[in-house]
Design a protein around this motif. Structure first.
Motif, PDB file in Angstrom:
ATOM      1  N   ALA A  95       0.655  28.823   6.695  1.00 46.07           N
ATOM      2  CA  ALA A  95       1.593  28.074   5.851  1.00 46.07           C
ATOM      3  C   ALA A  95       2.888  27.800   6.606  1.00 46.07           C
ATOM      4  O   ALA A  95       3.486  26.719   6.500  1.00 46.07           O
ATOM      5  N   GLY A  96       3.327  28.777   7.386  1.00 47.43           N
ATOM      6  CA  GLY A  96       4.564  28.602   8.130  1.00 47.43           C
ATOM      7  C   GLY A  96       4.420  27.604   9.262  1.00 47.43           C
ATOM      8  O   GLY A  96       5.359  26.866   9.587  1.00 47.43           O
ATOM      9  N   ALA A  97       3.235  27.547   9.876  1.00 50.58           N
ATOM     10  CA  ALA A  97       3.050  26.670  11.042  1.00 50.58           C
ATOM     11  C   ALA A  97       2.713  25.234  10.647  1.00 50.58           C
ATOM     12  O   ALA A  97       3.018  24.299  11.396  1.00 50.58           O
ATOM     13  N   ASN A  98       2.089  25.071   9.477  1.00 46.19           N
ATOM     14  CA  ASN A  98       1.582  23.740   9.112  1.00 46.19           C
ATOM     15  C   ASN A  98       2.389  23.008   8.046  1.00 46.19           C
ATOM     16  O   ASN A  98       2.028  21.916   7.641  1.00 46.19           O
ATOM     17  N   SER A  99       3.460  23.576   7.552  1.00 45.93           N
ATOM     18  CA  SER A  99       4.232  22.896   6.509  1.00 45.93           C
ATOM     19  C   SER A  99       5.720  22.926   6.839  1.00 45.93           C
ATOM     20  O   SER A  99       6.158  23.664   7.715  1.00 45.93           O
ATOM     21  N   THR A 100       6.445  22.134   6.119  1.00 51.44           N
ATOM     22  CA  THR A 100       7.896  22.038   6.354  1.00 51.44           C
ATOM     23  C   THR A 100       8.622  22.976   5.404  1.00 51.44           C
ATOM     24  O   THR A 100       9.157  22.571   4.371  1.00 51.44           O
ATOM     25  N   LEU A 101       8.617  24.281   5.749  1.00 54.14           N
ATOM     26  CA  LEU A 101       9.316  25.270   4.934  1.00 54.14           C
ATOM     27  C   LEU A 101      10.791  25.306   5.313  1.00 54.14           C
ATOM     28  O   LEU A 101      11.171  24.998   6.449  1.00 54.14           O
ATOM     29  N   THR A 102      11.600  25.704   4.377  1.00 56.56           N
ATOM     30  CA  THR A 102      13.033  25.843   4.647  1.00 56.56           C
ATOM     31  C   THR A 102      13.274  27.076   5.494  1.00 56.56           C
ATOM     32  O   THR A 102      12.397  27.938   5.634  1.00 56.56           O
ATOM     33  N   SER A 103      14.469  27.173   6.030  1.00 55.39           N
ATOM     34  CA  SER A 103      14.828  28.314   6.848  1.00 55.39           C
ATOM     35  C   SER A 103      14.697  29.608   6.056  1.00 55.39           C
ATOM     36  O   SER A 103      14.185  30.622   6.556  1.00 55.39           O
ATOM     37  N   THR A 104      15.141  29.571   4.795  1.00 60.57           N
ATOM     38  CA  THR A 104      15.061  30.762   3.941  1.00 60.57           C
ATOM     39  C   THR A 104      13.605  31.159   3.716  1.00 60.57           C
ATOM     40  O   THR A 104      13.248  32.348   3.738  1.00 60.57           O
ATOM     41  N   GLN A 105      12.765  30.167   3.503  1.00 61.14           N
ATOM     42  CA  GLN A 105      11.346  30.446   3.254  1.00 61.14           C
ATOM     43  C   GLN A 105      10.675  31.028   4.498  1.00 61.14           C
ATOM     44  O   GLN A 105       9.839  31.933   4.397  1.00 61.14           O
ATOM     45  N   LEU A 106      11.067  30.520   5.670  1.00 59.08           N
ATOM     46  CA  LEU A 106      10.491  31.043   6.911  1.00 59.08           C
ATOM     47  C   LEU A 106      10.909  32.502   7.140  1.00 59.08           C
ATOM     48  O   LEU A 106      10.105  33.332   7.573  1.00 59.08           O
ATOM     49  N   LYS A 107      12.156  32.796   6.854  1.00 52.39           N
ATOM     50  CA  LYS A 107      12.627  34.181   7.003  1.00 52.39           C
ATOM     51  C   LYS A 107      11.915  35.108   6.011  1.00 52.39           C
ATOM     52  O   LYS A 107      11.590  36.250   6.329  1.00 52.39           O
ATOM     53  N   SER A 108      11.682  34.593   4.811  1.00 56.95           N
ATOM     54  CA  SER A 108      10.947  35.372   3.814  1.00 56.95           C
ATOM     55  C   SER A 108       9.514  35.610   4.276  1.00 56.95           C
ATOM     56  O   SER A 108       8.942  36.694   4.072  1.00 56.95           O
TER      57      SER A 108
END
Length: 299
Positions: A95-108
């Motif tokens: 999910a982290g590599a294939n979508s445009t997550l926000t910075s907060t979501q990536l840290k989570s």
């Protein structure tokens, strides 16, 4: 004419011998055993000792199989949980590599992966009856240690690369473990912890790096390797179980052979007892006649 007293003594000795035989036959009938001492049948007694030793060997191995199988099952259960955890890690990392997550979501996401890594680390350090399951033969020392003072964090392996074994009753060496270095790919391209720690570092910054996809593939390969190594353990469990079943069957056969060897023949003993009782009765009558005759001559 006085009867020779030695004749009477001979009759009494015969009666005593019959009484001893009667006692032995009665004992065999009550115990169901024809061998109560070495003198009963030295050859059979020797065979009985050999059978007893073989039965003890089989019984000891069956108990070993039971204990070792429980340990191996505990290891397999830990690995099953590890596979589940790594599957979850793959889903999150994808999910982290294939979508445009926000910075907060990536840290989570990084925090979630950290939690999974810690769980996998705990599973890798699983123990059974006080001994570590994945330390090779160095079972008294915790095999995996985390150092999170670096980025990415590192996990070192302090166990050995040896495999635990047991010797079957046929002399075959059976593997009963897979070392942690082999399972978790420590120090290789399939290093589970290196893959997890790299992905954690990828997402901790809040910006998914271009290397995330490649790191994700590394985690996938690490999981594949772990599953393959787990199948080796499962195969070893099957072989050990088969050896245990063989030993159990052999033990039963040996017990039957021993029972046949030392057990008394009730029907035959009953016939012998009847014959001895008849002989005793006849001897007592003869002794009574002889003693009466001797007394008459004396008077």
């Amino acid at each position: 004419m006085r009867i020779d007293p030695t004749y009477t003594n001979s009759l009494v000795a015969s009666l005593n011998s019959l009484s001893a035989s009667q006692q032995k036959i009665s004992q065999e009938m009550s115990t169901g055993l024809r061998l109560t001492s070495l003198g009963d049948d030295p050859l059979a007694a020797g065979q009985n000792e050999t059978l007893t030793s073989a039965i003890s060997q089989m019984d000891s191995f069956v108990k070993t199989v039971s204990n070792v199988s429980n340990r191996m099952q505990a290891a397999d259960t830990a690995l099953s949980s590890t596979v589940t955890a790594l599957d979850n890690a793959l889903s999150l990392a994808t999910a982290g590599a294939n979508s445009t997550l926000t910075s907060t979501q990536l840290k989570s996401l990084a925090e979630s992966l950290t939690s999974i890594r810690d769980s996998v680390l705990s599973l890798a350090n699983s123990s059974y009856q006080g001994n570590f399951l994945f330390a090779g033969t160095a079972i008294s020392s915790q095999p995996f240690t985390l150092d999170d003072s670096t980025t990415p964090a590192t996990v070192t392996y302090s166990g050995d690369d040896a495999t635990q074994t047991v010797t079957s009753t046929t002399g075959q060496q059976l593997a009963t473990s897979v070392p942690g270095s082999q399972l978790f790919g420590t120090g290789t391209a399939n290093d589970v912890f290196a893959a997890l720690n790299t992905l954690i570092a990828d997402y901790q910054t809040g910006v998914a790096p271009t290397s995330a996809t490649a790191d994700l593939a590394t985690l996938h390969d690490s999981l594949t390797n772990l599953s393959q190594q787990r199948s080796i353990l499962d195969s070893s469990m099957s072989r050990l179980s088969a050896a245990g079943t063989y030993a159990t069957n052999q033990e039963t056969n040996l017990q039957v052979a021993q029972s046949t060897l030392i057990s008394s023949n009730t029907a035959s003993l009953a016939t012998q007892l009847s014959a001895v009782t008849t002989q005793q009765s006849a001897l007592r009558s003869t002794i009574a006649i002889v003693e009466k005759g001797s007394l008459f001559d004396y008077l």
